[in-house]
Design a protein around this motif. Structure first.
Motif, PDB file in Angstrom:
ATOM      1  N   ILE A  52       0.855  -1.204   0.000  1.00  0.00           N
ATOM      2  CA  ILE A  52       0.000   0.000   0.000  1.00  0.00           C
ATOM      3  C   ILE A  52       0.889   1.251   0.000  1.00  0.00           C
ATOM      4  CG2 ILE A  52      -2.099   1.034   0.975  1.00  0.00           C
ATOM      5  CD1 ILE A  52      -2.411  -1.501   2.674  1.00  0.00           C
ATOM      6  N   THR A  53       1.600   1.438  -1.106  1.00  0.00           N
ATOM      7  CA  THR A  53       2.560   2.541  -1.186  1.00  0.00           C
ATOM      8  C   THR A  53       1.872   3.873  -1.497  1.00  0.00           C
ATOM      9  OG1 THR A  53       2.900   2.025  -3.511  1.00  0.00           O
ATOM     10  CG2 THR A  53       4.451   1.034  -1.929  1.00  0.00           C
ATOM     11  N   GLN A  54       0.591   3.815  -1.882  1.00  0.00           N
ATOM     12  CA  GLN A  54      -0.123   5.063  -2.179  1.00  0.00           C
ATOM     13  C   GLN A  54      -1.355   5.183  -1.283  1.00  0.00           C
ATOM     14  OE1 GLN A  54      -0.523   5.635  -6.437  1.00  0.00           O
ATOM     15  NE2 GLN A  54       1.466   4.668  -6.759  1.00  0.00           N
ATOM     16  N   SER A  55      -1.822   6.410  -1.109  1.00  0.00           N
ATOM     17  CA  SER A  55      -2.821   6.697  -0.071  1.00  0.00           C
ATOM     18  C   SER A  55      -4.043   7.409  -0.604  1.00  0.00           C
ATOM     19  CB  SER A  55      -2.203   7.610   0.996  1.00  0.00           C
ATOM     20  OG  SER A  55      -0.925   7.214   1.318  1.00  0.00           O
ATOM     21  N   ASP A 124      -6.518   1.543  -3.392  1.00  0.00           N
ATOM     22  CA  ASP A 124      -5.205   1.211  -2.810  1.00  0.00           C
ATOM     23  C   ASP A 124      -5.369   0.125  -1.747  1.00  0.00           C
ATOM     24  OD1 ASP A 124      -3.619   3.257  -4.163  1.00  0.00           O
ATOM     25  OD2 ASP A 124      -4.883   4.650  -3.036  1.00  0.00           O
ATOM     26  N   CYS A 125      -6.555   0.056  -1.171  1.00  0.00           N
ATOM     27  CA  CYS A 125      -6.789  -0.879  -0.062  1.00  0.00           C
ATOM     28  C   CYS A 125      -8.290  -1.172   0.034  1.00  0.00           C
ATOM     29  CB  CYS A 125      -6.297  -0.211   1.223  1.00  0.00           C
ATOM     30  SG  CYS A 125      -6.510  -1.167   2.731  1.00  0.00           S
ATOM     31  N   VAL A 126      -8.606  -2.407   0.420  1.00  0.00           N
ATOM     32  CA  VAL A 126     -10.000  -2.828   0.635  1.00  0.00           C
ATOM     33  C   VAL A 126     -10.080  -3.352   2.065  1.00  0.00           C
ATOM     34  CG1 VAL A 126     -11.749  -4.521  -0.030  1.00  0.00           C
ATOM     35  CG2 VAL A 126     -10.309  -3.475  -1.806  1.00  0.00           C
ATOM     36  N   TRP A 127     -11.033  -2.834   2.854  1.00  0.00           N
ATOM     37  CA  TRP A 127     -11.171  -3.289   4.249  1.00  0.00           C
ATOM     38  C   TRP A 127     -12.541  -3.950   4.424  1.00  0.00           C
ATOM     39  CZ3 TRP A 127      -7.071  -2.952   7.529  1.00  0.00           C
ATOM     40  CH2 TRP A 127      -7.295  -3.410   8.831  1.00  0.00           C
ATOM     41  N   LEU A 158      -3.618  -4.019  -0.840  1.00  0.00           N
ATOM     42  CA  LEU A 158      -4.020  -5.225  -0.098  1.00  0.00           C
ATOM     43  C   LEU A 158      -5.519  -5.222   0.186  1.00  0.00           C
ATOM     44  CD1 LEU A 158      -1.249  -5.434   2.673  1.00  0.00           C
ATOM     45  CD2 LEU A 158      -1.429  -6.876   0.633  1.00  0.00           C
ATOM     46  N   ILE A 159      -6.057  -6.438   0.299  1.00  0.00           N
ATOM     47  CA  ILE A 159      -7.410  -6.641   0.840  1.00  0.00           C
ATOM     48  C   ILE A 159      -7.236  -7.157   2.264  1.00  0.00           C
ATOM     49  CG2 ILE A 159      -9.533  -8.015   0.684  1.00  0.00           C
ATOM     50  CD1 ILE A 159      -9.038  -8.329  -2.305  1.00  0.00           C
ATOM     51  N   PHE A 160      -7.923  -6.523   3.208  1.00  0.00           N
ATOM     52  CA  PHE A 160      -7.923  -7.016   4.588  1.00  0.00           C
ATOM     53  C   PHE A 160      -9.295  -7.621   4.891  1.00  0.00           C
ATOM     54  CE2 PHE A 160      -4.613  -3.836   4.612  1.00  0.00           C
ATOM     55  CZ  PHE A 160      -3.639  -4.358   5.462  1.00  0.00           C
ATOM     56  N   VAL A 161      -9.262  -8.810   5.494  1.00  0.00           N
ATOM     57  CA  VAL A 161     -10.505  -9.420   5.992  1.00  0.00           C
ATOM     58  C   VAL A 161     -10.308  -9.623   7.483  1.00  0.00           C
ATOM     59  CG1 VAL A 161     -12.021 -11.448   5.927  1.00  0.00           C
ATOM     60  CG2 VAL A 161     -10.977 -10.604   3.799  1.00  0.00           C
TER      61      VAL A 161
END
Ligand SMILES: C[S@@+](CC[C@H](N)C(=O)[O-])C[C@H]1O[C@@H](n2cnc3c(N)ncnc32)[C@H](O)[C@@H]1O
Length: 221
Positions: A52-55, A124-127, A158-161
């Protein structure tokens, strides 16, 4: 859970739940700070390893009133999308989030996860926290495949579960009250594999009351 009517039953359940942090957490608002602190720590560790290098943009899936977005995701991303099936939670979100975080909400998405088809190369990210228990295995796998495609490659996203788990000897447990299924760790690993996701890291939540289910945070790509 194989019965498609479970989705209607879950909608009816959530429609009656107050739009508060206690409502989001089944009366356990006292665990919210430990939950957020633990997630933040794991997230920062992965970032320091080049993920996750970008925000620019994150999606909070099954966001409820936006508890996680308010206390955690908005601190790490410029913009947040809130995906939530229940409209009364989305209606309560602006007041709960407050004016500063509200400005960071790019859009609210009033959909169920199983009906969400995000654009490829978007996030950039999935939560995804405390919502996958409401999806049937096959719908969760398909949703994960689409979410994988929605990650921006340039960000090494990244995807976080984050989910409750039953122990192997208990097997998957169905709760008829909210029509949800609590799965074993092994079942989650199978589903991630079916979705062609690689498990980057898994972490066991600490500082939760011992009588609760074990909670793990899976980071996937
Ligand atoms: C236990 S709450 C967790 C809310 C939030 N993730 C948090 O941790 O504060 C579960 C949320 O998932 C939502 N939900 C239930 N089924 C869903 C589905 N199929 N798709 C999207 N959201 C769903 C509920 O309306 C509720 O807001």
């Amino acid at each position: 859970m194989d019965d498609p009517e479970c989705y209607d039953k879950a909608s009816k359940y959530w429609a009656e739940i107050p739009a508060t942090v206690d409502g989001m957490l089944g009366g356990l608002s006292k665990v919210s700070t430990s939950d957020i602190n633990f997630s933040s720590r794991c997230f920062e560790q992965l970032r320091s390893k080049g993920f996750i290098t970008q925000s620019q943009l994150v999606v909070d899936v099954g966001a409820g009133i936006g508890r996680i977005s308010k206390h955690f995701l908005s601190k790490h991303f410029d913009q947040v999308d809130l995906l939530e099936a229940d409209e009364h939670f989305l209606a309560a979100a602006p007041n709960y989030l407050g004016p500063t975080v509200l400005k960071q909400i790019r859009k609210t998405i009033p959909l169920r996860l199983q009906d969400f088809h995000p654009e490829p190369e978007t996030y950039d990210c999935v939560w995804i926290q405390w919502v996958s228990s409401h999806l049937r295995d096959e719908d969760f796998v398909e949703a994960l495949r689409r979410l994988k495609a929605s990650l921006r490659a340039a960000s090494n996203g990244l995807i976080f579960v984050k989910e409750n788990l039953t122990q192997p000897h208990q097997g998957d447990e169905f709760d008829s009250l909210d029509a949800s299924v609590t799965r074993t760790r092994e079942r989650f690993l199978e589903l991630f594999e079916q979705a062609e996701l690689t498990l980057i890291r898994e972490s066991k939540q600490d500082r939760f009351p011992t009588e609760l289910y074990e909670v793990r945070l899976f980071a996937l790509q």
